[in-house]
Design a protein around this motif. Structure first.
Motif, short mmCIF file in Angstrom:
data_model
loop_
_atom_site.label_atom_id
_atom_site.label_comp_id
_atom_site.label_asym_id
_atom_site.label_seq_id
_atom_site.Cartn_x
_atom_site.Cartn_y
_atom_site.Cartn_z
N ILE A 77 0.84 -1.21 0.00
CA ILE A 77 0.00 0.00 0.00
C ILE A 77 0.87 1.26 0.00
CG2 ILE A 77 -1.71 1.31 1.33
CD1 ILE A 77 -2.77 -1.37 2.37
N ALA A 78 1.93 1.26 0.82
CA ALA A 78 2.72 2.47 1.01
C ALA A 78 3.63 2.79 -0.17
CB ALA A 78 3.56 2.33 2.29
N ILE A 79 4.24 1.76 -0.78
CA ILE A 79 5.20 2.02 -1.86
C ILE A 79 4.56 2.74 -3.04
CG2 ILE A 79 6.65 0.87 -3.60
CD1 ILE A 79 7.42 -1.16 -1.47
N PRO A 80 3.40 2.30 -3.55
CA PRO A 80 2.81 3.08 -4.67
C PRO A 80 2.44 4.50 -4.29
CG PRO A 80 1.81 0.89 -4.52
CD PRO A 80 2.63 1.08 -3.28
N ILE A 81 2.02 4.70 -3.01
CA ILE A 81 1.63 6.05 -2.61
C ILE A 81 2.85 6.95 -2.49
CG2 ILE A 81 0.59 7.40 -0.75
CD1 ILE A 81 -1.21 5.01 -0.14
N GLU A 82 3.91 6.48 -1.83
CA GLU A 82 5.07 7.31 -1.54
C GLU A 82 6.02 7.42 -2.72
OE1 GLU A 82 5.48 9.08 1.14
OE2 GLU A 82 3.61 8.36 2.02
N VAL A 83 6.22 6.32 -3.44
CA VAL A 83 7.23 6.31 -4.51
C VAL A 83 6.62 6.71 -5.85
CG1 VAL A 83 8.90 4.90 -5.77
CG2 VAL A 83 8.59 4.57 -3.29
N ASP A 84 5.48 6.10 -6.17
CA ASP A 84 4.89 6.34 -7.49
C ASP A 84 3.78 7.39 -7.46
OD1 ASP A 84 6.55 4.37 -8.53
OD2 ASP A 84 5.12 2.78 -8.06
N HIS A 85 3.45 7.92 -6.27
CA HIS A 85 2.44 8.98 -6.11
C HIS A 85 1.10 8.57 -6.72
CE1 HIS A 85 5.77 11.44 -4.80
NE2 HIS A 85 6.41 11.19 -5.94
N ARG A 86 0.69 7.37 -6.41
CA ARG A 86 -0.59 6.89 -6.91
C ARG A 86 -1.69 7.19 -5.89
NH1 ARG A 86 1.57 0.92 -8.79
NH2 ARG A 86 3.09 1.66 -10.34
N SER A 87 -2.90 7.00 -6.32
CA SER A 87 -4.06 7.28 -5.47
C SER A 87 -4.05 6.38 -4.24
CB SER A 87 -5.35 7.06 -6.27
OG SER A 87 -6.46 7.04 -5.41
N SER B 264 -4.38 2.29 -4.31
CA SER B 264 -3.22 1.58 -3.75
C SER B 264 -3.63 0.67 -2.60
CB SER B 264 -2.18 2.60 -3.28
OG SER B 264 -1.72 3.39 -4.35
N ALA B 265 -4.57 1.14 -1.76
CA ALA B 265 -5.02 0.31 -0.63
C ALA B 265 -5.75 -0.92 -1.12
CB ALA B 265 -5.89 1.14 0.30
N VAL B 266 -6.65 -0.74 -2.08
CA VAL B 266 -7.42 -1.88 -2.60
C VAL B 266 -6.49 -2.91 -3.26
CG1 VAL B 266 -9.13 -2.60 -4.30
CG2 VAL B 266 -9.54 -0.57 -2.88
N LEU B 267 -5.58 -2.40 -4.12
CA LEU B 267 -4.66 -3.31 -4.80
C LEU B 267 -3.70 -3.99 -3.83
CD1 LEU B 267 -3.77 -1.29 -8.04
CD2 LEU B 267 -5.36 -3.22 -7.79
N GLY B 268 -3.20 -3.24 -2.85
CA GLY B 268 -2.27 -3.81 -1.88
C GLY B 268 -2.90 -4.92 -1.07
N VAL B 269 -4.14 -4.71 -0.64
CA VAL B 269 -4.84 -5.75 0.13
C VAL B 269 -5.10 -6.98 -0.73
CG1 VAL B 269 -7.00 -6.31 1.31
CG2 VAL B 269 -5.85 -4.14 1.77
N LEU B 270 -5.54 -6.78 -1.97
CA LEU B 270 -5.83 -7.90 -2.85
C LEU B 270 -4.56 -8.70 -3.17
CD1 LEU B 270 -8.40 -6.51 -5.45
CD2 LEU B 270 -8.77 -8.31 -3.77
N GLN B 271 -3.45 -8.01 -3.36
CA GLN B 271 -2.24 -8.68 -3.81
C GLN B 271 -1.48 -9.38 -2.68
OE1 GLN B 271 -0.19 -5.43 -5.64
NE2 GLN B 271 -1.54 -5.35 -7.43
N ALA B 272 -1.45 -8.81 -1.48
CA ALA B 272 -0.58 -9.36 -0.42
C ALA B 272 -1.33 -9.98 0.75
CB ALA B 272 0.35 -8.25 0.10
N ALA B 273 -2.51 -9.44 1.11
CA ALA B 273 -3.23 -9.95 2.29
C ALA B 273 -3.63 -11.41 2.18
CB ALA B 273 -4.45 -9.08 2.58
N PRO B 274 -3.92 -11.97 0.99
CA PRO B 274 -4.27 -13.40 0.92
C PRO B 274 -3.18 -14.34 1.42
CG PRO B 274 -4.97 -12.29 -1.08
CD PRO B 274 -4.14 -11.30 -0.31
N LEU B 275 -1.97 -13.81 1.66
CA LEU B 275 -0.89 -14.65 2.16
C LEU B 275 -1.29 -15.36 3.45
CD1 LEU B 275 2.00 -15.68 2.20
CD2 LEU B 275 2.71 -13.50 3.19
N MET B 276 -2.07 -14.69 4.31
CA MET B 276 -2.46 -15.30 5.58
C MET B 276 -3.39 -16.49 5.35
SD MET B 276 -1.62 -14.89 8.67
CE MET B 276 -2.03 -15.91 10.07
#
Length: 426
Positions: free
Chosen positions: A70-80, A84-96
Motif C-alpha cells: 500500500i505504502a510504496i505506490p503512494i510514496e514512490v509512485d504517487h498513486r491514489s 493503492s489500498a485496494v490493490l495492496g490488500v488484494l495482492q498481499a493480504a491473501p498470504l495469511m
C-alpha cells in the motif's frame, strides 16, 4: 521406416500431444475454478511450539507485505491512496489464507495482480510493488506444497500467461517478464519437490502403520489359533475320559438298571459325537506335527523349567509364591505358564542381564501372575514393531475374563501383571 510404421509413430505422437493438452486444460480448470479438488490442509507442524512461531511469522509477513504494497505506490509512485489500498490488500493480504486454502489465496492475489497491471499500465518499470510480488511467491510456494502436479502446471501457466503476460503487453519490459516467469517456475518447482517429499514420507508412515496393524492382527489370529489347538487338546482329553467312563460303567456296576444303562449309553454317544465335532472343527487348525501336539499341555508345575532356561540365557530370576496353591482349571494353568514364558522371552530379548522377579499369588478368587524386570544391563535387541507377545497374553487373559496390564516402570524396567479368575478346576 515403412509407411505403416511411420503412420503408427505419427498417431502415437498425436495421442501423446492430445493427452498433454488435456492435462494442461484440466490443470488450468482446476487452478481457476473452485471445487472439491481444492486442498484444505494445514501445512504447519503438529507440535504447538513450532506451529505458533510459524503462524506469528506468517502473520508478520502478511502485515509487512500488505503495508508495503500500500505504502510504496503512494510514496514512490504517487498513486491514489484508495486504489493503492485496494490493490495492496488484494495482492498481499491473501498470504495469511495460504496456509489453509492455498488455491483460494492464489486466486485472490493473482486477480489483484491482473487488476493492478490493467489499472497502472504504462506507469513505472513494472506495475506492482516488490512486496506484493514477494507475497505472491510465498503463496505460490504454499500452492506447490499442497496441490497435485496437474493443478500446479495450471497455476504456473495462468500466472505466467494471465498475470505476467498482460503486464508485458501493457509496458513492462519483456526480458524482465521472462526473469519474473523464471522466478515463478523456480518457486513452484522448489515447492513441488518439498511437497513431494512430504507426501512420500506421509505414505511411508501410513504404510508402516498399516504394516504394524497387519502384524498385530496376524499375531491375534495366530494366538487364537494356538489357543484353539490347546483348547482342542483339553476338550478332547476330557471328552475321551467321559466316553470311556460311560462305556465302562455298565461293566463296573453289577445289576445296573436298564434305565441307567441307557443313560450311560446316551452320555457315551453324546461324548463321542462332541469329540468328533470338536476334532472336525478345531482340528483343522493343527499343524502337520501331530506328535508334538499330543504332548501334555504345560502349566505352573513346569515353572522351574522356565526359570532354569531364563537363567541360562543370562537373566537373574527369582520366584515368589504367595498363598496356598490350589488346583487350577487347565486353561488358567496353561495361560499362567504362557504369560510367564512370554514375559521371560521378552526380558531375554529386550532386557538382557536384568533381574526378573516372578510372583505367583493365589488370591481368594483369582490367580495373579506378576513378572517384573529392572531394565537391561546389556545391549537389547532392536525392536521391529514388537508388541505381539503382549497381544497373545491379552487374548488369553480376556478369554478367561481376566485383566492384564503391561508397561514400563517409573524406576526402570518392565512389568506384566495378570489377574485371572480361577474358574472351575478340572
Amino acid at each position: 521406416m515403412n509407411e505403416p510404421s511411420r503412420a503408427k509413430w505419427h498417431d502415437s505422437l498425436h495421442d501423446h500431444d492430445r493427452h498433454d493438452h488435456a492435462r494442461l486444460l484440466q490443470g488450468i480448470r482446476s487452478a481457476l475454478l473452485p471445487g472439491p479438488h481444492d486442498p484444505h490442509v494445514t501445512m504447519l507442524p503438529e507440535r504447538m511450539w513450532l506451529r505458533i512461531p510459524l503462524l506469528l511469522l506468517l502473520l508478520g509477513m502478511t502485515i509487512g507485505f500488505t503495508a508495503g504494497s500500500i505504502a510504496i505506490p503512494i510514496e514512490v509512485d504517487h498513486r491514489s491512496p484508495g486504489i493503492s489500498a485496494v490493490l495492496g490488500v488484494l495482492q498481499a493480504a491473501p498470504l495469511m489464507l495460504a496456509v489453509r486454502r492455498p488455491l483460494a489465496a492464489w486466486r485472490l492475489s493473482a486477480g489483484g495482480f491482473l487488476l493492478g497491471a490493467l489499472l497502472v499500465r504504462g506507469v513505472g518499470f513494472w506495475p506492482w510493488p516488490v512486496t506484493a510480488f514477494l507475497a505472491l511467491l510465498v503463496i505460490l510456494f504454499f500452492v506447490a506444497l499442497a496441490c497435485d502436479r496437474e493443478t500446479l502446471i495450471g497455476v504456473g501457466a495462468v500466472t505466467i500467461a494471465g498475470v505476467l503476460g498482460p503486464a508485458v503487453l501493457l509496458g513492462m519490459p519483456g526480458w524482465f517478464g521472462a526473469i519474473l516467469a523464471g522466478i515463478v517456475l523456480v518457486v513452484l518447482a522448489f515447492g513441488d519437490a518439498i511437497g513431494g517429499r512430504r507426501t512420500a514420507e506421509a505414505i511411508v508412515r501410513e504404510q508402516e502403520e498399516l504394516r504394524r496393524q497387519d502384524l498385530a492382527r496376524q499375531a491375534v489370529l495366530e494366538e487364537r489359533a494356538r489357543i484353539a489347538r490347546e483348547l482342542h487338546d483339553v476338550v478332547a482329553h476330557h471328552m475321551s475320559v467321559i466316553a470311556m467312563q460311560a462305556e465302562a460303567a455298565p461293566y463296573k456296576i453289577p445289576d445296573l438298571p436298564d434305565a441307567a444303562r441307557q443313560t450311560f449309553g446316551v452320555v457315551r454317544d453324546a461324548a463321542r459325537e462332541a469329540l468328533t465335532e470338536t476334532r472336525r472343527v478345531v482340528g483343522l487348525l493343527r499343524s502337520d506335527d501331530e506328535g508334538a501336539e499330543r504332548a501334555p499341555q504345560p502349566g505352573l508345575d513346569r515353572l522351574d523349567d522356565l526359570v532354569a532356561a531364563a537363567r541360562g540365557a543370562g537373566l537373574k530370576v527369582g520366584v515368589t509364591m504367595i498363598g496356598v496353591p490350589r488346583p487350577l482349571a487347565v486353561g488358567v494353568d496353561l495361560s499362567a505358564f504362557r504369560i510367564v514364558q512370554e514375559s521371560l522371552s521378552n526380558a531375554t530379548r529386550y532386557a538382557p542381564g536384568s533381574r526378573v522377579q516372578i510372583e505367583i499369588r493365589y488370591g481368594p478368587d483369582s490367580l495373579r501372575v506378576s513378572v517384573v524386570d529392572d531394565g537391561p544391563r546389556g545391549t537389547p535387541e532392536e525392536s521391529h514393531g514388537g508388541g505381539h507377545g503382549l497381544v497373545g497374553m491379552r487374548e488369553r487373559v480376556v478369554m478367561l475374563d481376566g485383566t492384564l496390564t503391561a508397561g514400563a516402570r517409573e524406576r526402570g524396567g518392565w512389568e506384566v501383571v495378570a489377574d485371572v479368575p480361577y474358574g472351575d478346576p478340572d
